[in-house]
Design a protein around this motif. Structure first.
Motif, PDB file in Angstrom:
ATOM      1  N   UNK A 183      44.088  30.112  63.034  1.00 32.82           N
ATOM      2  CA  UNK A 183      45.225  29.864  62.174  1.00 32.82           C
ATOM      3  C   UNK A 183      45.021  30.583  60.845  1.00 32.82           C
ATOM      4  N   UNK A 188      46.386  30.650  56.819  1.00 37.18           N
ATOM      5  CA  UNK A 188      47.067  29.819  55.833  1.00 37.18           C
ATOM      6  C   UNK A 188      47.120  30.517  54.491  1.00 37.18           C
ATOM      7  N   UNK A 235      49.610  27.139  49.344  1.00 36.74           N
ATOM      8  CA  UNK A 235      50.817  26.344  49.244  1.00 36.74           C
ATOM      9  C   UNK A 235      51.614  26.234  50.534  1.00 36.74           C
ATOM     10  N   UNK A 236      51.084  26.769  51.618  1.00 43.47           N
ATOM     11  CA  UNK A 236      51.777  26.748  52.909  1.00 43.47           C
ATOM     12  C   UNK A 236      50.947  26.010  53.947  1.00 43.47           C
ATOM     13  N   UNK A 237      51.610  25.632  55.022  1.00 45.11           N
ATOM     14  CA  UNK A 237      50.877  25.074  56.141  1.00 45.11           C
ATOM     15  C   UNK A 237      50.262  26.178  56.984  1.00 45.11           C
ATOM     16  N   UNK A 238      49.222  25.859  57.755  1.00 44.41           N
ATOM     17  CA  UNK A 238      48.620  26.870  58.644  1.00 44.41           C
ATOM     18  C   UNK A 238      49.629  27.342  59.687  1.00 44.41           C
ATOM     19  N   UNK A 253      49.786  29.683  63.455  1.00 46.14           N
ATOM     20  CA  UNK A 253      49.003  30.296  64.523  1.00 46.14           C
ATOM     21  C   UNK A 253      49.014  31.808  64.395  1.00 46.14           C
ATOM     22  N   UNK A 312      41.323  29.668  59.710  1.00 40.25           N
ATOM     23  CA  UNK A 312      40.667  28.551  60.378  1.00 40.25           C
ATOM     24  C   UNK A 312      40.557  28.832  61.868  1.00 40.25           C
TER      25      UNK A 312
END
Lengths: 111, 113
Positions: free
Chosen positions: A36, A38, A41-44, A46, A89
């Motif tokens: 992932x 990221x 300020x954002x979500x992870x 794919x 990640x």
């Protein structure tokens, strides 16, 4: 209890270089290995994923290498660009679709 | 963010108060997850849901409860907030179980004073 170990914690790469991030897992029941990306300020989101029946998967500049016997997998970013600067990640999952994440690698690509 | 909203986006609260975070999806995905993200720990699963009224614990569930009365909403409640629950909370959804992509929401930054 850490089941996915990720290294390095941070990485600085020059533009055009190769970024390499490594992960090791413990649970042999894991059978799906996503990476992932990221941004602050954002979500992870794919980036790329692999299953253990193949040793390598490539999508554009991003490649996952997988070594089942060593229980390790890595992300290679070829021709790294400043826009690739983000936190990466690795993760693993087996049954019940629960992801176990590594601790993350902050990548900075310099000009 | 794949039709996922989280509310509130930011919250400051005091120790001992209850807090509820909401995750709303418009994708009709069956699986929903709550994670917390902390420096040095990556993302850790708190609770997840595999259908309406079907939930289960994750890795760090102590001090948290969840509810899912509708497909589109998954609520995370901190029964009595503590400073150790200061974190960024992410909701995620997945269409199916197993090796399927999880889509993450934008996150909620919670500070417990």
């Amino acid at each position: 209890q850490q089941q996915v170990k990720q290294s390095p914690q941070s990485l600085i790469v020059q533009k055009g270089g190769i970024s390499i991030i490594n992960c090791a897992y413990e649970n042999t029941a894991f059978d799906y290995f996503p990476w992932y990306q990221q941004f602050p300020g954002k979500g992870p989101a794919l980036l790329i994923a692999i299953r253990p029946d193949v040793s390598e998967k490539k999508e554009g500049r991003f490649t996952i290498s997988f070594n089942k016997s060593a229980k390790q997998f890595s992300l290679h970013i070829m021709d790294s660009q400043p826009g690739d600067s983000a936190t990466y990640f690795c993760a693993s999952t087996g049954t019940a679709s629960k992801l176990t994440f590594g601790t993350g690698t902050r990548l900075q690509v310099t000009l | 963010d794949a039709g996922i909203t989280q509310s509130p986006r930011h919250k400051v609260t005091e120790t001992g108060t209850p807090v509820t975070l909401r995750c709303h999806q418009t994708e009709n995905h069956r699986y929903m997850y709550w994670y917390r993200q902390d420096p040095g720990h990556g993302l850790r699963l708190i609770h997840y849901s595999y259908g309406v009224k079907d939930t289960d614990k994750g890795e760090v569930s102590d001090g948290y409860s969840v509810s899912r009365s509708k497909t589109e909403d998954f609520l995370l409640t901190l029964e009595s907030a503590t400073s150790s629950q200061t974190s960024v909370y992410f909701c995620a959804i997945s269409l199916t179980s197993g090796n399927n992509e999880q889509f993450f929401g934008p996150g909620t930054r919670l500070t417990v004073l």
